[in-house]
Design a protein around this motif. Structure first.
Motif, PDB file in Angstrom:
ATOM      1  N   ARG A  27      53.937  26.545  45.036  1.00 37.94           N
ATOM      2  CA  ARG A  27      55.225  27.085  45.451  1.00 37.94           C
ATOM      3  C   ARG A  27      55.331  28.602  45.267  1.00 37.94           C
ATOM      4  NH1 ARG A  27      55.157  23.207  48.100  1.00 37.94           N
ATOM      5  NH2 ARG A  27      56.305  21.277  47.738  1.00 37.94           N
ATOM      6  N   GLY A  28      54.208  29.293  45.339  1.00 40.90           N
ATOM      7  CA  GLY A  28      54.243  30.750  45.281  1.00 40.90           C
ATOM      8  C   GLY A  28      54.626  31.307  43.922  1.00 40.90           C
ATOM      9  N   VAL A  29      54.191  30.627  42.866  1.00 44.35           N
ATOM     10  CA  VAL A  29      54.503  31.047  41.499  1.00 44.35           C
ATOM     11  C   VAL A  29      53.268  31.680  40.861  1.00 44.35           C
ATOM     12  CG1 VAL A  29      56.263  29.263  41.216  1.00 44.35           C
ATOM     13  CG2 VAL A  29      53.883  28.761  40.617  1.00 44.35           C
ATOM     14  N   VAL A  30      53.410  32.190  39.643  1.00 39.80           N
ATOM     15  CA  VAL A  30      52.262  32.671  38.893  1.00 39.80           C
ATOM     16  C   VAL A  30      51.295  31.505  38.703  1.00 39.80           C
ATOM     17  CG1 VAL A  30      51.451  33.604  36.679  1.00 39.80           C
ATOM     18  CG2 VAL A  30      53.583  34.442  37.686  1.00 39.80           C
ATOM     19  N   ALA A  31      50.039  31.718  39.026  1.00 40.62           N
ATOM     20  CA  ALA A  31      49.049  30.637  38.998  1.00 40.62           C
ATOM     21  C   ALA A  31      48.583  30.342  37.567  1.00 40.62           C
ATOM     22  CB  ALA A  31      47.855  31.014  39.876  1.00 40.62           C
ATOM     23  N   GLY A  32      47.788  29.275  37.450  1.00 37.44           N
ATOM     24  CA  GLY A  32      47.148  28.958  36.173  1.00 37.44           C
ATOM     25  C   GLY A  32      47.813  27.838  35.411  1.00 37.44           C
ATOM     26  N   HIS A  33      47.141  26.655  35.342  1.00 45.77           N
ATOM     27  CA  HIS A  33      47.727  25.540  34.596  1.00 45.77           C
ATOM     28  C   HIS A  33      46.898  25.179  33.361  1.00 45.77           C
ATOM     29  CE1 HIS A  33      45.007  23.256  37.417  1.00 45.77           C
ATOM     30  NE2 HIS A  33      44.736  22.605  36.293  1.00 45.77           N
TER      31      HIS A  33
END
Length: 359
Positions: free
Chosen positions: A65-71
């Motif tokens: 959703r176009g957010v800061v990446a990285g989980h």
């Protein structure tokens, strides 16, 4: 009053990673603010977000959703919002990468990954993730990071090591038998290390890439690493030779490929247990000789639970196993584009972003 800003990595879906400035968030009720110590790059991020491939969990197109990446983040809590009761400023934590509703049966068992409520959000997919100097996290998704482990260790536990651990728990790896790991990417390397900690008699790996086999050999975890033959049955014969028997009692496929899954099944001994954790692809197998006559049990596993992840962190510290051993490359946030290009291409092991001191 001047608003504090930080850098964050975004993935436009065109095989690039871009750095943007955004405000440092403030924790609300039940939330904590982490100074990110490390944030891993996951294979699922590369396929579904970085390259923009369609389809994830039944969604038409990327669920990003176009957010800061990285989980895959871990870090130190620098602020806690109202109502936080377990964690506070200064605590070192791993972040379980899904924030679920907390009320459904899956959430109550700790499997936030399987929450189907509309409010379910994955860090780095539907809400800002760990590729930034700071991360706003729900206290309920935090897991204690033992003092013996580094932030890089914690980032790897947040997804890959947790995924491998759940798959190995399902097939009850122990000292009664050998373990076959198919696919020696980051999750496969994790499976080998954890399987050794769980007491597997011998640990054998199968991997197509000679570069990855060399990297795996350097870890000192695998008793043998094998290049696959033209058929799963031929590869299984090599596995049987390596374990000195008729195959491995427990096997796990981390490749996510049809050939890899066939190898995990063919390489299993009679009454063996097979775990499937690799995403994507298909499963194709002959049934009678391959499954029924060998009395095999197949397990499918999608990430671990929050409670099992907490137990894994404690176990790794107790076993003296350091996940960061599988990391081949570390990059600052400013080199995220280079880091993703390497992770999507010819990296030997895991690629991790280490944000460093915030600006």
């Amino acid at each position: 009053m001047r608003t504090r800003t930080m850098s964050g990595v975004y993935l436009p879906g065109d095989s690039t990673a871009v750095l943007r400035e955004l405000p440092v968030p403030e924790p609300g009720p039940g939330q904590v603010l982490l100074e990110v110590g490390a944030s891993g790059i996951c294979g699922s991020d590369i396929g579904y977000i970085y390259h923009g491939h369609k389809g994830h969990r039944g969604v038409d197109g990327p669920a990003y959703r176009g957010v800061v990446a990285g989980h895959e983040p871990s870090g130190r809590i620098v602020a806690a919002g109202p109502g936080c009761r377990r964690f506070g400023e200064g605590d070192r934590v791993i972040v379980y990468h899904i924030a679920g509703c907390g009320l459904c049966d899956n959430c109550r068992r700790g499997y936030f990954i399987s929450c189907t409520a509309p409010e379910r959000q994955a860090y780095g997919w539907q809400r800002d993730g760990g590729h930034a100097h700071y991360l706003l996290a729900e206290e309920s998704t935090c897991v204690p990071l033992p003092a013996e482990l580094s932030y890089v260790d914690g980032a790897l536990i947040a997804c890959g090591f947790g995924t491998a651990y759940e798959g190995l728990r399902r097939i009850a790896v122990n000292g009664d038998g050998d373990l076959l790991v198919v696919g020696l990417g980051p999750v496969g390397l994790a499976a080998g290390m954890i399987g050794r900690g769980m007491g597997a008699r011998r640990v054998v790996g199968v991997e197509v890439s000679a570069q990855r086999r060399r990297w795996a050999d350097g870890l000192g975890v695998f008793d043998a690493t094998i290049a696959p033959e033209s058929s799963a049955e031929q590869t299984a014969a090599l596995v049987a030779d390596a374990v000195g028997g008729q195959g491995a009692l427990t096997t796990i496929d981390c490749s996510g490929s049809k050939a890899g899954r066939a190898t995990a099944i063919a390489g299993a001994a009679e009454w063996g247990r097979v775990s499937l954790v690799g995403e994507g692809g298909t499963l194709e197998t002959e049934v009678s000789d391959a499954l029924l006559h060998k009395q095999l049990t197949l397990y499918a596993s999608w990430v671990t639970s929050l409670t099992a992840m907490a137990g894994l962190a404690v176990n790794l510290a107790r076993w003296g196993v350091r996940p960061e051993q599988v990391v081949s490359d570390r990059f600052p946030l400013e080199e995220a584009d280079k880091a993703y290009a390497l992770a999507a291409g010819a990296s030997e092991g895991k690629v991790v972003l280490v944000p460093g001191e915030p600006l």
